[in-house]
Write a protein that holds these residues in place. Structure first.
Motif, mmCIF file in Angstrom:
data_model
loop_
_atom_site.group_PDB
_atom_site.id
_atom_site.type_symbol
_atom_site.label_atom_id
_atom_site.label_comp_id
_atom_site.label_asym_id
_atom_site.label_seq_id
_atom_site.Cartn_x
_atom_site.Cartn_y
_atom_site.Cartn_z
ATOM 1 N N HIS A 16 -0.912 54.253 -18.644
ATOM 2 C CA HIS A 16 -2.329 54.933 -18.828
ATOM 3 C C HIS A 16 -2.661 55.061 -17.424
ATOM 4 C CE1 HIS A 16 -2.147 52.902 -23.265
ATOM 5 N NE2 HIS A 16 -1.775 54.153 -23.059
ATOM 6 N N GLU A 18 -5.892 53.627 -15.726
ATOM 7 C CA GLU A 18 -6.219 52.059 -15.669
ATOM 8 C C GLU A 18 -5.853 51.676 -14.269
ATOM 9 O OE1 GLU A 18 -4.405 50.857 -19.438
ATOM 10 O OE2 GLU A 18 -5.625 51.976 -20.503
ATOM 11 N N GLY A 34 -5.431 48.293 -18.649
ATOM 12 C CA GLY A 34 -6.821 48.052 -18.318
ATOM 13 C C GLY A 34 -7.818 48.885 -18.325
ATOM 14 N N GLU A 55 -4.526 43.087 -19.743
ATOM 15 C CA GLU A 55 -5.631 44.024 -19.754
ATOM 16 C C GLU A 55 -6.702 43.530 -18.886
ATOM 17 O OE1 GLU A 55 -5.995 46.973 -21.657
ATOM 18 O OE2 GLU A 55 -4.582 47.174 -23.316
#
Ligand code: ZN
Length: 320
Positions: free
Chosen positions: A42, A45, A130, A196
């Protein structure tokens, strides 16, 4: 002295052939485990991406045994668009595309290549995440529980290497269907952990340190670095069930609970108002547990997942 290679990862599938993934390879002169670390599944993040970048110099100077491969940005097609959650080539979330398949869509082919090519010989696969653009996550680490108690205990000890507030021991309902890399690895008897920490597409030093130190602690535990592991400073409550809580209405979102908070069943987590300022909906905790993350944008849509809630394990046959 370890040898360092700044390379481009290419995969054999024609679907992936146009892409070159920057990868950083370090090999110690002494044989030992191979560790594969990826971030940027992602792309917003970024605290975890930053950790993967900073890790390169640390590993290059400290690696005593084995080899390490660091892939800082997996979802390369998402970069120009800052895509939230998904890979723009096929609109799929790579995080729920493992184990993937060689004849599938882009995300599925990439997931398959990650497991069967890049990390095939890794003793441990670490996946850093995260906080997407509209998310704030607490600091947690995650692994997949299986029916193999020995494997589960090893994966738990890796998850404990991260200074997490919460450890998610994903329950068996996640087995046998497309999911996270750590689930696909555990199903194959392989060690894998996910971490995360971060929020809102920002690099924050504390979250970056959480990821960086977590990976270094894994390396210390595997004796790839000649230092003792650093002890955890956070509570590391183990949760099993991972609930997603949806917004019943579109509107303005006012959260009443923050990531990391312990909430009780029925406790108000958020309200949704319409554009006249009238309360349209109240969102309450469906069970007692710990808030893993929340959407922290001020607007929500009907059916959007706005909270992640972890339910503490009461029975832990494999990971007690
Ligand atoms: Zn993520």
């Amino acid at each position: 002295m370890a040898t360092v290679r700044r390379d481009a990862l290419v995969f054999s599938s024609p679907v992936l052939a146009p892409w070159r993934w920057p990868v950083f390879e370090v090999a110690a002169p002494t044989a030992g485990p191979r560790l594969c670390i990826m971030a940027g599944m992602h792309v917003n993040e970024v605290s975890s991406i930053e950790a993967a970048v900073q890790l390169q110099a640390r590993v290059a100077s400290a690696l005593a045994r084995g080899s390490v491969s660091i892939l800082p940005i997996l979802n390369l097609p998402a970069l120009p668009y800052r895509s939230q959650y998904v890979c723009p080539v096929d609109g799929r979330n790579i995080n729920f595309s493992f184990p993937g398949r060689p004849d599938g869509t882009f995300s599925e082919v990439l997931a398959d290549a990650i497991l069967r090519e890049w990390s095939a010989d890794a003793e441990v696969l670490i996946d850093l995440h995260g906080g997407d653009l509209c998310e704030n996550v607490t600091k947690f680490s995650l692994f997949q529980q299986t029916r193999d108690a020995v494997l589960d205990r090893k994966n738990l000890s890796l998850a404990r290497c991260f200074d997490s507030e919460i450890i998610v021991a994903l329950d068996s309902s996640n087995l046998g269907r497309p999911g996270r890399a750590c689930t696909a690895c555990a199903e194959r008897g392989r060690l894998a952990v996910m971490a995360e920490g971060g929020a809102n597409g920002l690099i924050d030093a504390q979250s970056t340190r959480f990821h960086l130190n977590g990976v270094l602690n894994v390396m210390r535990t595997l004796k790839m670095i000649e230092e003792p592991p650093e002890p955890a400073t956070r509570a590391q409550t183990i949760v099993g069930e991972y609930l997603w809580i949806d917004s019943p209405r579109a509107g303005l979102l006012y959260a009443r609970a923050e990531p990391g908070a312990r909430v009780t069943k029925g406790q108000q987590l958020a309200i949704v108002k319409d554009t006249y300022g009238q309360v349209e909906a109240e969102i309450v905790a469906p069970a007692s547990g710990l808030i893993l993350w929340r959407i922290n944008h001020g607007l929500t849509t009907e059916g959007e997942q706005i909270f992640g809630l972890g339910i503490p394990l009461t029975k832990t046959p494999n990971v007690a």
